[in-house]
Design an enzyme around this catalytic site. Sequence first.
Site, PDB file in Angstrom:
ATOM      1  N   ASP A 102      60.554  65.284 -34.706  1.00 61.03           N
ATOM      2  CA  ASP A 102      61.132  64.039 -34.256  1.00 61.03           C
ATOM      3  C   ASP A 102      61.013  64.046 -32.732  1.00 61.03           C
ATOM      4  OD1 ASP A 102      63.924  62.099 -35.536  1.00 61.03           O
ATOM      5  OD2 ASP A 102      62.404  61.629 -34.027  1.00 61.03           O
TER       6      ASP A 102
HETATM    7  C1  GLC Z   1      63.296  58.444 -33.313  1.00 58.71           C
HETATM    8  C2  GLC Z   1      63.565  58.563 -34.792  1.00 58.71           C
HETATM    9  C3  GLC Z   1      62.318  58.682 -35.627  1.00 58.71           C
HETATM   10  C4  GLC Z   1      61.217  57.871 -34.978  1.00 58.71           C
HETATM   11  C5  GLC Z   1      60.868  58.568 -33.688  1.00 58.71           C
HETATM   12  C6  GLC Z   1      59.800  57.797 -32.884  1.00 58.71           C
HETATM   13  O1  GLC Z   1      64.259  59.129 -32.576  1.00 58.71           O
HETATM   14  O2  GLC Z   1      64.497  59.557 -35.218  1.00 58.71           O
HETATM   15  O3  GLC Z   1      62.615  58.203 -36.943  1.00 58.71           O
HETATM   16  O4  GLC Z   1      60.083  57.770 -35.830  1.00 58.71           O
HETATM   17  O5  GLC Z   1      61.995  58.808 -32.864  1.00 58.71           O
HETATM   18  O6  GLC Z   1      60.350  56.619 -32.388  1.00 58.71           O
END
Ligand code: GLC
Length: 651
Positions: free
Chosen positions: A218
């Site tokens: 993430d």
């Molecule tokens: C965010 C989310 C994830 C997302 C990523 C990119 O914090 O937790 O689901 O795809 O970052 O934006």
Amino acid sequence: MRADELTLEEKLALLVAAGKFHTDDLGGKVRRLNVADGPSGLRKETPEHPEGSPSRCYPSAHVIANSWNPSVAESVGRAIASDCRDEGVDMILGPGVNIKRNPLCGRNFEYFSEDPLLAGSMAEKYVDGVQKTGVGATVKHFMANNREWERCAQSSEIDERTIMEIYARPFAIAMRAHPKAVMCSYNPVNGVYASENPYLLKDILRKKLGFGGVVVSDWGAVHNRARALKAGLDIEFPDNPASAGVLRQAIERGEITEKYVDDSVNRILGLLEDTCESAAVLTVEKREQISLSAAKEGMVLLKNNGVLPLEDGAKIAVIGEMAKNPTVCGGGSAHVHSSLQSRPLDEILKGLLPSSEITYSQAYLGCVPMSLGHGDARRAAFASDVAVVVVGNNMYNETESLDRESLALPSGQEKVIDSVIRENPNTVVVVEAGSSVDVSAWADKAAAIVYTGYAGDMLNEALASVLAGETVPSGKLSETFPLSLEDTFTGHERGNGFSDRYREGVLVGYRYYDAYGLPVRYPFGYGLSYTKFEYSDLTLNCDKDNVAVSFSITNTGERDGAEIAEVYVEHFHSPVERPPKELAGFGKVFIRKGKTVRMTVNLGRKAFAFYSTVYGRFAVSGGTYGIAVGASSRDIRLQGRVELEGDINTF
Ligand code: GLC
């Protein structure tokens, strides 16, 4: 291309993103991988549009799950991936499959269900649909990111059996579609960050679930790139200039060998090859049709005293600013900057009910009843045959990074509902929310309740079609609506900021309410129709590895309609604690009025199994099991029993 054709520097460069949403192309030596959010539609952030360039917003995961139709998930996945292809995006950061353990979780709209079988079945087909176009799907967030509060710090403490039967299970089912990627979550699990947790990323994800794709982090979830690489994390997102040095140092100190690097790099090179070809891209017209039909199928009729469908010629008062500006999606990284301006509900209804006199009153602003508008709304309700009040949450109180404080709708809206019902008992309340809401203040007084969910750009078109009877509602809840927050297992509890012990074990959602005999407002799997269905003639045919559950459903009402039948396995005597019943299979079938259809749902042995931590595998204990066929988890229509041979020696 293989890792051994690259220099160490080039290999290290592939292990860390080169930007917020793309990898390094090594000076043109390899293809750059472009990724983008999100599960509800393409959110491609650009300098001109940091919130995401305008794009189609599709029904969110909870609405797809409320359709109980895996082909809806597949078609939405394919439509979103078609949008990705148009914009040069190679991998979508979705679907989100986290279990809805806690109704307050701000991202519940992005997730499918409280039940792992329903969540996994939808995720599998969503991934299938996405990857048909050559775009990669990313199943997220692995794992147990079940609330937003302290999501980057608080450890989800979960026993192995609960992990395997509940939280890892949607990922396990999604593996049937061979997703190209899995995204690790921010939170620690059992004390170690998911991004550097070998128990999660290797023992469970790769060995037990058989995942062969690429693990991405993430965004900002990596704390030490070398520990993460060693644990099985392949690409750190977003770019992090420090990480190459951390990796180089770890190699120099012998903490990691170049083999770890090569294994990861070869998976990444495979991903680049697998996502370079475009295929089966849908036309824009087809994508819009999919968005509308998914929204229609995912709408849930919670109550109806006969006031719906609306009659052409009736005087109808449409009330609430959300009737003009619906909440089509929740907030955060899944929020799609919709390219379509919703058409007002009253305008669409006029097209469907040409003989009706239809008025509109704003009545409230956000959560504040308007003194003037409110008076207009009351007068309009009084002067109409039917009042339609549209209420709900929004992208600011149902969003990533935040959990709700309560299940109540914005307070002012409840006042508007109450005052409109006082003026006209024939009031239909439409709820636009991303998770369960507390309707106790007014549900018993409302004539009808329609739960739209965050149904995307075409929400108002789908809603009008259901209200006017052009569409017979067929959705059923993929999560329980409890009577109150106090009735939920987690209640106001949210952990101490360091660890959140999942004391309820496998008793999540309806499993919990059933185990404790708790009444609920609307049960898991509940939803009404404009017609009625009767179930009959249950037969159970067992062979060594399969129980064929067959039954008939008759449409005994006045309209054609679709029915979702749910098959549960009931546990009587078990060597481990098990909920009274668990969803084991389901089917949805369209039945013309007066007709009867025969349905068969096949249950493999896994449907009866529990995860044995003694033997490290799913196992069936011998004995008697119940088979319950229901229109909801609390509306069982047919029951039978089967005897199964065990494959584990229990007491
Ligand atoms: C965010 C989310 C994830 C997302 C990523 C990119 O914090 O937790 O689901 O795809 O970052 O934006």
